[in-house]
Design an enzyme around this catalytic site. Structure first.
Site, mmCIF file in Angstrom:
data_model
loop_
_atom_site.group_PDB
_atom_site.id
_atom_site.type_symbol
_atom_site.label_atom_id
_atom_site.label_comp_id
_atom_site.label_asym_id
_atom_site.label_seq_id
_atom_site.Cartn_x
_atom_site.Cartn_y
_atom_site.Cartn_z
ATOM 1 C CG MET A 128 -1.975 -1.064 1.263
ATOM 2 S SD MET A 128 -3.185 -0.778 2.590
ATOM 3 C CE MET A 128 -2.175 -1.040 4.046
ATOM 4 C CB THR A 129 3.488 2.346 2.401
ATOM 5 O OG1 THR A 129 2.666 1.981 3.504
ATOM 6 C CG2 THR A 129 4.238 3.630 2.727
ATOM 7 C CD GLU A 130 1.710 4.770 -4.303
ATOM 8 O OE1 GLU A 130 0.975 3.959 -4.877
ATOM 9 O OE2 GLU A 130 1.774 5.991 -4.599
ATOM 10 N N PRO A 131 6.153 6.396 -1.522
ATOM 11 C CG PRO A 131 8.055 6.501 -2.891
ATOM 12 C CD PRO A 131 6.719 5.849 -2.785
ATOM 13 N N GLY A 132 5.014 8.956 -1.325
ATOM 14 C CA GLY A 132 4.177 10.113 -1.038
ATOM 15 C C GLY A 132 2.822 9.761 -0.467
ATOM 16 C CB ALA A 133 0.414 7.595 -0.681
ATOM 17 C CG PHE A 159 8.667 2.505 4.299
ATOM 18 C CD1 PHE A 159 10.049 2.569 4.265
ATOM 19 C CD2 PHE A 159 7.956 3.695 4.395
ATOM 20 C CE1 PHE A 159 10.718 3.778 4.333
ATOM 21 C CE2 PHE A 159 8.619 4.915 4.460
ATOM 22 C CZ PHE A 159 9.997 4.953 4.428
ATOM 23 C CD GLU A 245 -2.245 -3.383 8.470
ATOM 24 O OE1 GLU A 245 -1.130 -2.844 8.407
ATOM 25 O OE2 GLU A 245 -3.180 -3.113 7.670
ATOM 26 N N GLY A 342 20.023 -0.906 33.575
ATOM 27 C CA GLY A 342 21.244 -0.117 33.582
ATOM 28 C C GLY A 342 22.040 -0.325 32.306
#
Length: 382
Positions: A128-133, A159, A245, A342
């Site tokens: 689904m994911t795009e560089p601009g979406a 991604f 999902e 620690g």
């Protein structure tokens, strides 16, 4: 607080899961993280043992089991051995790709793809994911146009979990730029599709064993019969599958957070400072008390969400509430646990350090915390 979610069958299944993970995953998980890829053969073993693709109908080689409690058991036990790269890969298969293939395929498509999923021979990815979406699905620019008996696809995805190893890509593309929300469709892109290329494995700060990549489509020709569901309903399909999902992400988050807390509690009892166990210090007890309470309350919500999902009543809003709250809780708990360790907590040999970097992305993928809050807020004020 005693949980009442599970039956005796689920606890018997848990023993099977534990035995498989100790035998097949624990000896290799660190090497997979170092090499940046999980051995492919393990998925066949996972499927054969019943950790993977349980929901595939029996006629296609699966168990036909849709009770999400079994998935939750797997997530909890993967959290206990701190194998989150392997856990994410299974989640992509069972909570994303398989859900689309089981719900949207026709008979011919099921015969082609589901047996391979049931055996662990076919791996999938959801693109689904795009560089601009990212969270804004309506911003998808990857296009698909019909040309005879094919769809010609152009665009780029980024991604994408399992982007390197996947044999099948469930791809979202715009098929009609003038149709608004009815202008998107889903396709299954197979490994050797002409015009389909994969970029390099992306170099992440965590989940190193789980491959993530960019995908490129340059006049990629996909057969018309690889359209998934109906043309123009892609956005609707994506939205309707988001509760599953997000429940899967929630399950992994609570399993990991609980496991790291349990390990930290034991560490605090054994680690001494100023001549006594650090669990004797009031600040340590306060931190442990806070985390134990938060985890018990979160598990109550997870259990209610799983029951609602099994009954078919888990809403997108309720799934979003669990997703953002419990992934943020996971982040807080693991950060506190690292502090209690620690300097040792900053060492890769300690589970808490690995979990610290592996879990950070949980508040981002599947919808960021900010998007989840906006979705919930819009529902409250509409």
């Amino acid at each position: 607080m005693k949980r009442t979610l599970y039956t005796e069958d689920h606890e018997i299944y848990r023993q099977t899961v534990q035995e498989f993970l100790e035998r097949e995953i624990v000896p290799h998980k660190d090497r997979w993280d170092d090499e940046g890829m999980i051995d492919r053969g393990v998925y066949g073993s996972a499927a054969q043992t019943g950790l993977h693709a349980l929901a595939v109908p029996e006629e296609y080689g699966g168990a036909g089991e849709r009770d999400f409690r079994y998935r939750l058991v797997v997530c909890e036990e993967i959290g206990r051995i701190n194998a989150l790269s392997f856990g994410l890969t299974l989640s992509v298969q069972d909570d994303l790709v398989l859900a689309y293939l089981a719900d949207l395929t026709n008979n011919e498509q099921r015969k082609r793809w589901l047996p391979g999923f049931a055996s662990g021979q076919l791996l999938g990815a959801l693109a689904m994911t795009e560089p601009g979406a990212g969270s804004d699905l309506r911003g998808i620019c990857t296009s698909a146009r019909r040309d005879g008996n094919s769809w010609v696809i152009n665009g780029q995805k980024t991604f994408i979990s399992n982007g390197i190893s996947a044999d099948l890509i469930v791809l979202a593309a715009c098929t009609d730029p003038d149709a608004g929300s009815r202008g998107f469709s889903l396709f299954v892109v197979e490994r050797d599709t002409p015009g389909f290329d994969r970029g390099c494995r992306l170099d992440k700060i965590g989940l190193s064993g789980q491959d993530t990549a960019e995908l490129f489509f340059g006049d990629a020709r996909v057969p018309a019969e690889n359209l998934l569901g109906e043309e123009g309903r892609g956005l609707q399909y994506l939205m309707s599958h988001l509760p599953r999902e997000r429940l899967g992400i929630t399950a992994m988050a609570i399993g990991s957070a609980r496991a790291i807390f349990d390990a930290t509690l034991e560490y605090c009892k054994q680690r001494s400072a100023f001549g006594r166990p650090i669990s004797d210090f009031q600040n340590t007890r306060f931190e442990l008390a806070t985390m134990a309470t938060e985890l018990d309350l979160a598990e109550t919500y997870v259990d209610a969400s799983v029951r609602a999902y099994n009954e078919g009543t888990l809403s997108p809003v309720d799934a979003a509430k669990g997703k953002w709250w419990i992934t943020e809780l996971q982040r807080r708990v693991i950060d506190r646990c690292l502090q209690l360790h620690g300097g040792y907590g900053f060492m890769r040999e300690y589970p808490v350090g690995r979990a610290f970097v592996d879990s950070r992305v949980q508040t981002i993928y599947g919808g960021t915390t900010e998007i989840m809050k906006d979705l919930i807020g819009r529902d409250l004020t509409r």
